[in-house]
Design a protein around this motif. Structure first.
Motif, PDB file in Angstrom:
ATOM      1  N   LEU A 246       0.828  -1.203   0.000  1.00 42.04           N
ATOM      2  CA  LEU A 246       0.000   0.000   0.000  1.00 42.04           C
ATOM      3  C   LEU A 246       0.862   1.253   0.000  1.00 42.04           C
ATOM      4  O   LEU A 246       0.588   2.212  -0.731  1.00 42.04           O
ATOM      5  CB  LEU A 246      -0.929  -0.009   1.207  1.00 42.04           C
ATOM      6  N   GLU A 247       1.913   1.263   0.786  1.00 43.89           N
ATOM      7  CA  GLU A 247       2.806   2.427   0.822  1.00 43.89           C
ATOM      8  C   GLU A 247       3.448   2.653  -0.545  1.00 43.89           C
ATOM      9  O   GLU A 247       3.566   3.799  -1.009  1.00 43.89           O
ATOM     10  CB  GLU A 247       3.873   2.228   1.892  1.00 43.89           C
ATOM     11  N   ALA A 248       3.866   1.569  -1.200  1.00 41.39           N
ATOM     12  CA  ALA A 248       4.460   1.698  -2.530  1.00 41.39           C
ATOM     13  C   ALA A 248       3.436   2.217  -3.533  1.00 41.39           C
ATOM     14  O   ALA A 248       3.764   3.030  -4.417  1.00 41.39           O
ATOM     15  CB  ALA A 248       5.008   0.343  -2.975  1.00 41.39           C
ATOM     16  N   ALA A 249       2.194   1.769  -3.397  1.00 39.97           N
ATOM     17  CA  ALA A 249       1.143   2.230  -4.292  1.00 39.97           C
ATOM     18  C   ALA A 249       0.886   3.726  -4.113  1.00 39.97           C
ATOM     19  O   ALA A 249       0.714   4.464  -5.094  1.00 39.97           O
ATOM     20  CB  ALA A 249      -0.141   1.443  -4.025  1.00 39.97           C
ATOM     21  N   VAL A 250       0.861   4.189  -2.879  1.00 43.02           N
ATOM     22  CA  VAL A 250       0.650   5.611  -2.604  1.00 43.02           C
ATOM     23  C   VAL A 250       1.764   6.439  -3.222  1.00 43.02           C
ATOM     24  O   VAL A 250       1.514   7.484  -3.852  1.00 43.02           O
ATOM     25  CB  VAL A 250       0.553   5.857  -1.089  1.00 43.02           C
ATOM     26  N   ARG A 251       2.996   5.986  -3.079  1.00 43.23           N
ATOM     27  CA  ARG A 251       4.115   6.733  -3.683  1.00 43.23           C
ATOM     28  C   ARG A 251       3.974   6.791  -5.201  1.00 43.23           C
ATOM     29  O   ARG A 251       4.242   7.841  -5.825  1.00 43.23           O
ATOM     30  CB  ARG A 251       5.442   6.069  -3.305  1.00 43.23           C
ATOM     31  N   PHE A 351       3.136   0.510 -14.031  1.00 46.46           N
ATOM     32  CA  PHE A 351       1.840  -0.101 -13.752  1.00 46.46           C
ATOM     33  C   PHE A 351       1.685  -0.376 -12.263  1.00 46.46           C
ATOM     34  O   PHE A 351       2.630  -0.807 -11.589  1.00 46.46           O
ATOM     35  CB  PHE A 351       1.686  -1.412 -14.538  1.00 46.46           C
ATOM     36  N   LEU A 352       0.490  -0.113 -11.784  1.00 44.35           N
ATOM     37  CA  LEU A 352       0.081  -0.472 -10.429  1.00 44.35           C
ATOM     38  C   LEU A 352      -1.173  -1.313 -10.580  1.00 44.35           C
ATOM     39  O   LEU A 352      -2.133  -0.889 -11.222  1.00 44.35           O
ATOM     40  CB  LEU A 352      -0.227   0.790  -9.616  1.00 44.35           C
ATOM     41  N   HIS A 353      -1.153  -2.516 -10.006  1.00 42.14           N
ATOM     42  CA  HIS A 353      -2.265  -3.424 -10.274  1.00 42.14           C
ATOM     43  C   HIS A 353      -2.873  -3.919  -8.969  1.00 42.14           C
ATOM     44  O   HIS A 353      -2.245  -4.672  -8.222  1.00 42.14           O
ATOM     45  CB  HIS A 353      -1.795  -4.616 -11.116  1.00 42.14           C
ATOM     46  N   LEU A 354      -4.103  -3.458  -8.717  1.00 43.95           N
ATOM     47  CA  LEU A 354      -4.890  -3.925  -7.580  1.00 43.95           C
ATOM     48  C   LEU A 354      -5.707  -5.126  -8.034  1.00 43.95           C
ATOM     49  O   LEU A 354      -6.588  -5.006  -8.896  1.00 43.95           O
ATOM     50  CB  LEU A 354      -5.806  -2.796  -7.091  1.00 43.95           C
ATOM     51  N   ALA A 366       4.038  -5.020 -12.886  1.00 49.35           N
ATOM     52  CA  ALA A 366       3.369  -3.987 -12.105  1.00 49.35           C
ATOM     53  C   ALA A 366       3.787  -4.011 -10.645  1.00 49.35           C
ATOM     54  O   ALA A 366       4.230  -5.037 -10.120  1.00 49.35           O
ATOM     55  CB  ALA A 366       1.857  -4.180 -12.199  1.00 49.35           C
ATOM     56  N   LEU A 367       3.615  -2.859 -10.005  1.00 51.91           N
ATOM     57  CA  LEU A 367       3.626  -2.835  -8.546  1.00 51.91           C
ATOM     58  C   LEU A 367       2.365  -3.558  -8.097  1.00 51.91           C
ATOM     59  O   LEU A 367       1.254  -3.130  -8.437  1.00 51.91           O
ATOM     60  CB  LEU A 367       3.591  -1.400  -8.023  1.00 51.91           C
ATOM     61  N   PRO A 368       2.469  -4.640  -7.353  1.00 49.90           N
ATOM     62  CA  PRO A 368       1.259  -5.367  -6.980  1.00 49.90           C
ATOM     63  C   PRO A 368       0.602  -4.774  -5.736  1.00 49.90           C
ATOM     64  O   PRO A 368       1.271  -4.349  -4.805  1.00 49.90           O
ATOM     65  CB  PRO A 368       1.784  -6.778  -6.699  1.00 49.90           C
ATOM     66  N   LEU A 369      -0.705  -4.760  -5.750  1.00 50.44           N
ATOM     67  CA  LEU A 369      -1.487  -4.433  -4.568  1.00 50.44           C
ATOM     68  C   LEU A 369      -2.527  -5.551  -4.463  1.00 50.44           C
ATOM     69  O   LEU A 369      -3.630  -5.462  -4.996  1.00 50.44           O
ATOM     70  CB  LEU A 369      -2.153  -3.067  -4.709  1.00 50.44           C
ATOM     71  N   VAL A 370      -2.144  -6.635  -3.817  1.00 50.11           N
ATOM     72  CA  VAL A 370      -2.965  -7.839  -3.775  1.00 50.11           C
ATOM     73  C   VAL A 370      -4.026  -7.665  -2.693  1.00 50.11           C
ATOM     74  O   VAL A 370      -3.716  -7.647  -1.492  1.00 50.11           O
ATOM     75  CB  VAL A 370      -2.111  -9.091  -3.509  1.00 50.11           C
ATOM     76  N   ALA A 371      -5.277  -7.519  -3.136  1.00 51.14           N
ATOM     77  CA  ALA A 371      -6.376  -7.264  -2.200  1.00 51.14           C
ATOM     78  C   ALA A 371      -7.691  -7.347  -2.946  1.00 51.14           C
ATOM     79  O   ALA A 371      -7.734  -7.292  -4.185  1.00 51.14           O
ATOM     80  CB  ALA A 371      -6.233  -5.882  -1.555  1.00 51.14           C
ATOM     81  N   ASP A 372      -8.757  -7.470  -2.207  1.00 54.63           N
ATOM     82  CA  ASP A 372     -10.097  -7.297  -2.742  1.00 54.63           C
ATOM     83  C   ASP A 372     -10.215  -5.887  -3.317  1.00 54.63           C
ATOM     84  O   ASP A 372      -9.674  -4.924  -2.748  1.00 54.63           O
ATOM     85  CB  ASP A 372     -11.105  -7.505  -1.612  1.00 54.63           C
ATOM     86  N   ALA A 373     -10.912  -5.755  -4.443  1.00 56.98           N
ATOM     87  CA  ALA A 373     -10.979  -4.453  -5.117  1.00 56.98           C
ATOM     88  C   ALA A 373     -11.553  -3.372  -4.211  1.00 56.98           C
ATOM     89  O   ALA A 373     -11.018  -2.253  -4.145  1.00 56.98           O
ATOM     90  CB  ALA A 373     -11.802  -4.579  -6.395  1.00 56.98           C
ATOM     91  N   ARG A 374     -12.632  -3.667  -3.510  1.00 54.70           N
ATOM     92  CA  ARG A 374     -13.238  -2.637  -2.661  1.00 54.70           C
ATOM     93  C   ARG A 374     -12.350  -2.316  -1.464  1.00 54.70           C
ATOM     94  O   ARG A 374     -12.124  -1.139  -1.147  1.00 54.70           O
ATOM     95  CB  ARG A 374     -14.623  -3.076  -2.183  1.00 54.70           C
ATOM     96  N   ALA A 382      -8.015   6.242   1.527  1.00 56.44           N
ATOM     97  CA  ALA A 382      -7.698   6.778   2.855  1.00 56.44           C
ATOM     98  C   ALA A 382      -6.241   7.189   2.960  1.00 56.44           C
ATOM     99  O   ALA A 382      -5.911   8.235   3.544  1.00 56.44           O
ATOM    100  CB  ALA A 382      -8.022   5.722   3.917  1.00 56.44           C
ATOM    101  N   ALA A 383      -5.347   6.375   2.374  1.00 53.33           N
ATOM    102  CA  ALA A 383      -3.922   6.674   2.462  1.00 53.33           C
ATOM    103  C   ALA A 383      -3.555   7.924   1.671  1.00 53.33           C
ATOM    104  O   ALA A 383      -2.655   8.689   2.065  1.00 53.33           O
ATOM    105  CB  ALA A 383      -3.115   5.477   1.969  1.00 53.33           C
ATOM    106  N   LEU A 384      -4.248   8.159   0.548  1.00 55.85           N
ATOM    107  CA  LEU A 384      -3.952   9.340  -0.260  1.00 55.85           C
ATOM    108  C   LEU A 384      -4.593  10.601   0.311  1.00 55.85           C
ATOM    109  O   LEU A 384      -4.148  11.717   0.014  1.00 55.85           O
ATOM    110  CB  LEU A 384      -4.448   9.132  -1.695  1.00 55.85           C
ATOM    111  N   ALA A 385      -5.629  10.431   1.120  1.00 57.37           N
ATOM    112  CA  ALA A 385      -6.369  11.591   1.625  1.00 57.37           C
ATOM    113  C   ALA A 385      -5.480  12.546   2.400  1.00 57.37           C
ATOM    114  O   ALA A 385      -5.630  13.775   2.314  1.00 57.37           O
ATOM    115  CB  ALA A 385      -7.536  11.126   2.500  1.00 57.37           C
ATOM    116  N   GLY A 386      -4.562  11.996   3.148  1.00 55.74           N
ATOM    117  CA  GLY A 386      -3.684  12.843   3.954  1.00 55.74           C
ATOM    118  C   GLY A 386      -2.699  13.644   3.126  1.00 55.74           C
ATOM    119  O   GLY A 386      -2.080  14.594   3.631  1.00 55.74           O
TER     120      GLY A 386
END
Length: 657
Positions: A246-251, A351-354, A366-374, A382-386
């Motif tokens: 998640l941190e890598a995705a935010v960056r 690429f960033l792939h959720l 891609a930078l992986p973001l392995v998680a449920d889409a929602r 939430a992480a980008l909001a700040g």
């Protein structure tokens, strides 16, 4: 009082055949997600033969197999809540398609089983199984199998393999199933059935599940532990992203200047549409969609830029060519999406792939973001909001302006200046577009329609657009529409469900019209007659094959197919199968027929012969390439010219590392 097991007197048992036990077990399996509980296997499709009639067939009879629960003496311990409705199919492949349509409309939370006899009944499942697995949609296949005890060898329809005595035709289903087992002893059903449910309810691993059932084992009795028939809930997970990922995705997002979201079917499966809308509201990142992802945002959402790839819009494809970050959400990045590796042309693109599966999340390096889409989108939002991230206003102005220009092209394709003329295919879509509301559901799978729909259709709700393009299987539409209608059963008024097919697709698989008539389902079938394989005809011309073998015409004096159109009356055929048929010859006729069909309470077909479009009335051409290799050596000028264009396009391909 129930008998007890000799091995464990404290454990009550129930004596049933293997088939009866399986049906009773399936009727007590549930999925649960977000507090919503529903039957995992809500009905069973079947065509009976000697390989399943005395086993699964008899068990379904005892389980009260009518559509509304039916009768039955409850011999397998079925109360009203535990009956297993039975649906009668006409073609084994079509039954799987119907089950897949049901599963998709049910959000992958509920599925159907499909039972067949041995031999051709079983092998007819292979195409449907491949479609289900490729599209990540759950279906339980229960093909009959040859005798486990081998009292006679070979038996009717048995495949004899000299080097292996345990191979049957059902082994064809192994590579297209996410789980496969052959139940050669009654007690082996217990672990196999549990594994089957695990896979069907697993959002990261679902697809076709096959339990091959030897016909003698189906009818064999066994003392089953009562615990096997207890209600069981299968929780459908929403895995959250790893903190490091998640941190890598935010960056990655924060550093992007021209980001683009590619929305795939995972958004729909996760019911993440509102979460995606919230993410785009905060970031203003534009959203392009694959065929499976179309509808993730409404067509009129400011951030929606339409379909992407070979069948995409000019807006989405131009953004893709200049994007510096492509955010895939729940997509497989197929060749239609990537334009065979030529679309994402920015040298600096990353690429960033959720995705809920690691296999898909790592595609395109891609930078992986392995998680449920929602769950993943919620965490990313939430992480980008700040950080207050939002794209540059100039970028937002650019894509919204391009979207407005594309809408003008859509309007030109849909326009019907002459109401007395024969309509083109895109004009058919335009008339339907003017008629439907967010309640309507459109189903399609193959031919030239998926391309036109992906470019032009204005999706009004999250589940309106149902185009199967993972396997692009001709013949999917009619049975899938039945599955969708069954999934929407009980809603008042019932949602209008349209199956859009060309003449080639209709001839592949019209059999389930009979099922729609039998069940009095208000299927709305639109048959577009263009006398051949229009999509492949156009592709054939572009690759130097000169439309060979793609027209439905009589042979000419030279043995080719350039004679008059074949005198095939598909409208009469649909009527002979029990549908009410409305024939339309002009734009005005079609407008009236579509409106009448939408209001109809029973299965209704609208039949129309379409006109070949010109450059104005036709759909916009492909906005991106698709790799179909052209003959490297040829004597005919068309193929030589096509190869020159192919070599030019191939030179633009790149590997994303």
């Amino acid at each position: 009082m129930s008998p007890t097991s000799p091995a464990n007197p404290a454990c009550p048992t129930r004596r049933l055949t293997t088939a009866q036990a399986l049906v009773a077990f399936l009727a007590r399996q549930y999925t649960e997600r977000d507090g919503r509980r529903q039957r995992l296997i809500s009905a069973t499709w079947g065509i009976f033969g000697h390989g399943n009639v005395a086993g699964i067939g008899q068990a379904l009879l005892e389980a009260g197999g009518g559509r509304s629960g039916g009768g039955g003496n409850g011999g397998a311990g079925n109360g009203a809540a535990h009956r297993m409705p039975y649906l009668q199919g006409r073609n084994e492949q079509a039954m799987v398609h119907a089950a897949v349509g049901y599963a998709r409309q049910s959000g992958r939370l509920s599925a159907h089983a499909v039972t067949t006899s041995i031999g051709p009944g079983a092998t007819n499942l292979v195409t449907g199984a491949a479609l289900a697995t490729i599209n990540r949609l759950p279906v339980l296949l229960l093909p009959g199998d040859t005798f486990a005890t081998r009292p006679a060898d070979p038996v009717l329809q048995q495949l004899e393999v000299e080097y292996a005595g345990d191979v049957s035709v059902n082994d064809c289903l192994r590579p297209v199933s996410r789980y496969f087992d052959r139940i050669t002893r009654p007690e082996a059903l217990i672990p196999a059935a549990l594994q089957a449910m695990r896979v069907l309810a697993d959002p990261a691993g679902t697809g076709a599940v096959t339990l091959a059932l030897p016909q003698d084992v189906q009818a064999e009795a066994y003392d089953w532990p009562e615990e096997f028939f207890a209600e069981r809930d299968w929780h459908v997970r929403r895995p959250a992203p790893d903190t490091h990922e998640l941190e890598a995705a935010v960056r990655a997002v924060r550093s992007a200047r021209r980001p683009l979201i590619v929305a795939g079917g995972g958004i729909r499966h996760s019911a993440a549409e509102e979460t995606l809308a919230a993410f785009t509201a905060a970031t203003r990142i534009p959203v392009a969609s694959t065929q499976a992802g179309k509808g993730a945002l409404r067509h009129d959402h400011p951030a929606d830029v339409g379909g992407i790839g070979h069948t995409g819009t000019a807006t989405a494809d131009e953004l893709a060519r200049t994007a510096d970050l492509v955010i895939g959400i729940g997509t497989r990045f197929s060749d239609f999406t990537t334009a065979s590796g030529t679309l994402f042309a920015n040298p600096a693109v990353r690429f960033l792939h959720l995705n809920i599966t690691g296999f898909d999340a790592h595609k395109l390096a891609a930078l992986p973001l392995v998680a449920d889409a929602r769950a993943g989108l919620e965490a990313l939002t939430a992480a980008l909001a700040g950080h207050g991230y939002r794209v540059d206003p100039a970028y937002e102005t650019e894509y919204t302006g391009a979207k407005e220009a594309w809408e003008e092209r859509v309007e030109a394709s849909f326009a019907t200046p002459d109401p007395t003329a024969r309509p083109t295919q895109t004009q058919v879509l335009g008339l339907l577009d003017a008629l439907v509301t967010e309640d309507d559901i459109l189903i399609n799978a193959a031919g030239s329609l998926p391309g036109d729909l992906h470019k032009l259709w204005r999706t009004r709700s999250r589940d309106q657009y149902h185009v199967e393009y993972g396997y692009s299987c001709m013949g999917y539409e009619i049975p899938a529409a039945i599955g969708v209608l069954l999934a929407a059963e009980g809603r008042t008024p019932r949602r209008p469900v349209w199956a859009l097919v060309g003449d080639g697709t209709y001839l592949m698989n019209p059999t389930e019209i009979v099922t729609a008539v039998q069940e009095n389902l208000p299927l709305k079938l639109v048959v577009l007659q263009n006398h051949g394989y229009a999509s492949i005809g156009g592709l054939s011309e572009s690759v130097g094959a000169e439309r060979f073998g793609t027209a439905y015409r009589h042979r000419d004096a030279d043995g080719g197919f350039t004679g008059p159109p074949l005198p095939v009356d598909l409208a009469a055929n649909a009527a002979s199968l029990g549908m009410r048929v409305l024939r339309a010859t002009t734009v005005d006729d079609l407008r009236t027929a579509l409106s009448e069909a939408r209001d109809a309470g029973g299965p209704t077909c609208v039949y129309v012969e379409t006109e070949t479009p010109d450059t104005v009335s036709g759909p916009p051409p492909a906005q991106a390439w698709w790799d179909v290799p052209v003959a490297e050596t040829a004597s005919r000028p068309a193929a030589v010219k096509a190869r020159e264009e192919y070599d030019r396009q191939v030179a633009a391909r790149r590997r994303h590392l």
